[in-house]
Design a protein around this motif. Structure first.
Motif, mmCIF file in Angstrom:
data_model
loop_
_atom_site.group_PDB
_atom_site.id
_atom_site.type_symbol
_atom_site.label_atom_id
_atom_site.label_comp_id
_atom_site.label_asym_id
_atom_site.label_seq_id
_atom_site.Cartn_x
_atom_site.Cartn_y
_atom_site.Cartn_z
ATOM 1 N N ARG A 235 0.839 -1.202 0.000
ATOM 2 C CA ARG A 235 0.000 0.000 0.000
ATOM 3 C C ARG A 235 0.874 1.253 0.000
ATOM 4 N N SER A 236 0.292 2.355 -0.443
ATOM 5 C CA SER A 236 0.991 3.644 -0.429
ATOM 6 C C SER A 236 0.415 4.495 0.688
ATOM 7 N N VAL A 237 1.257 5.279 1.320
ATOM 8 C CA VAL A 237 0.806 6.222 2.341
ATOM 9 C C VAL A 237 0.836 7.602 1.694
ATOM 10 N N VAL A 238 -0.320 8.292 1.714
ATOM 11 C CA VAL A 238 -0.445 9.587 1.054
ATOM 12 C C VAL A 238 -1.111 10.556 2.029
ATOM 13 N N VAL A 239 -0.620 11.794 2.072
ATOM 14 C CA VAL A 239 -1.254 12.819 2.893
ATOM 15 C C VAL A 239 -2.103 13.679 1.962
ATOM 16 N N VAL A 240 -3.419 13.705 2.210
ATOM 17 C CA VAL A 240 -4.359 14.473 1.399
ATOM 18 C C VAL A 240 -5.086 15.442 2.320
ATOM 19 N N ASN A 241 -4.937 16.738 2.048
ATOM 20 C CA ASN A 241 -5.553 17.781 2.877
ATOM 21 C C ASN A 241 -5.243 17.599 4.364
ATOM 22 N N GLY A 242 -4.014 17.231 4.668
ATOM 23 C CA GLY A 242 -3.591 17.059 6.051
ATOM 24 C C GLY A 242 -3.994 15.733 6.674
ATOM 25 N N ARG A 243 -4.700 14.880 5.917
ATOM 26 C CA ARG A 243 -5.113 13.566 6.440
ATOM 27 C C ARG A 243 -4.199 12.485 5.893
ATOM 28 N N LYS A 244 -3.764 11.579 6.759
ATOM 29 C CA LYS A 244 -2.942 10.453 6.334
ATOM 30 C C LYS A 244 -3.867 9.360 5.820
ATOM 31 N N LEU A 245 -3.744 9.053 4.531
ATOM 32 C CA LEU A 245 -4.574 8.022 3.911
ATOM 33 C C LEU A 245 -3.683 6.935 3.318
ATOM 34 N N TYR A 246 -4.285 5.803 3.074
ATOM 35 C CA TYR A 246 -3.584 4.663 2.488
ATOM 36 C C TYR A 246 -4.280 4.316 1.179
ATOM 37 N N TYR B 3 -8.109 4.276 1.848
ATOM 38 C CA TYR B 3 -8.462 3.851 3.199
ATOM 39 C C TYR B 3 -7.927 4.878 4.198
ATOM 40 N N LYS B 4 -8.607 4.997 5.337
ATOM 41 C CA LYS B 4 -8.052 5.744 6.465
ATOM 42 C C LYS B 4 -7.967 4.774 7.633
ATOM 43 N N LYS B 5 -7.004 5.015 8.498
ATOM 44 C CA LYS B 5 -6.824 4.128 9.643
ATOM 45 C C LYS B 5 -7.582 4.689 10.829
ATOM 46 N N ARG B 6 -8.350 3.831 11.450
ATOM 47 C CA ARG B 6 -9.068 4.200 12.671
ATOM 48 C C ARG B 6 -8.909 3.037 13.640
ATOM 49 N N GLY B 7 -8.134 3.270 14.688
ATOM 50 C CA GLY B 7 -7.855 2.192 15.645
ATOM 51 C C GLY B 7 -7.049 1.097 14.973
ATOM 52 N N LYS B 8 -7.563 -0.121 15.038
ATOM 53 C CA LYS B 8 -6.882 -1.262 14.435
ATOM 54 C C LYS B 8 -7.406 -1.586 13.041
#
Length: 116
Positions: free
Chosen positions: A86-97, A104-109
Motif C-alpha cells: 500500500r501507499s501512504v499519502v497525505v491528502v488535505n492534512g489527512r494520512k490516507l492509504y 483507506y483511512k486508519k481508525r484504531g486497528k
C-alpha cells in the motif's frame, strides 16, 4: 581479432537485453468491476450492512453462486489489514492509504474505505 570483437559485441548486446528486462515495473491495477472469477485465494469475509463481501489481495468481491464478482469497495467498510504494498499519502492534512486505487483511512486497528 575479429572473433574478439564478435564476442565483445555479443556480451554487450546480452547485457543490454538483461538490463532492459530488469527494469520492468509491475503495475497492479484493480480489475474491472463485474469481472467474474471462479476462485479467490484466502478471502476474508467482511459483513457490511448485512451483505457479505470478500476481500483478497486488495480486491473486493461479492459471491454469485460458486463464483465471485469483482465489485467496488463499499464506502465505510472496515478491514483489519492491508497488503504491505500500500501507499501512504497525505491528502488535505489527512494520512490516507491507497492500494489498487482504493483509498483507506486508519481508525484504531482497522482500515476504513473512504472516498477522496
Amino acid at each position: 581479432m575479429k572473433n574478439l570483437k564478435t564476442i565483445v559485441f555479443a556480451i554487450a548486446f546480452l547485457g543490454t537485453i538483461l538490463a532492459a528486462s530488469a527494469q520492468r515495473t509491475v503495475v497492479r491495477v484493480y480489475p474491472k468491476h463485474g469481472t467474474v472469477v471462479t476462485k479467490v485465494i484466502k478471502p476474508k469475509v467482511v459483513v457490511h450492512k448485512k451483505t457479505n463481501f470478500y476481500f483478497a489481495d486488495g480486491i473486493w468481491y461479492k459471491a454469485r453462486g460458486k463464483k465471485y464478482v469483482v465489485c467496488a469497495a463499499p464506502t465505510g467498510i472496515k478491514v483489519r489489514k492491508l497488503p504491505k504494498a500500500r501507499s501512504v499519502v497525505v491528502v488535505n492534512g489527512r494520512k490516507l492509504y491507497k492500494y489498487r486505487g482504493v483509498w483507506y483511512k486508519k481508525r484504531g486497528k482497522h482500515f476504513i474505505v473512504v472516498t477522496v
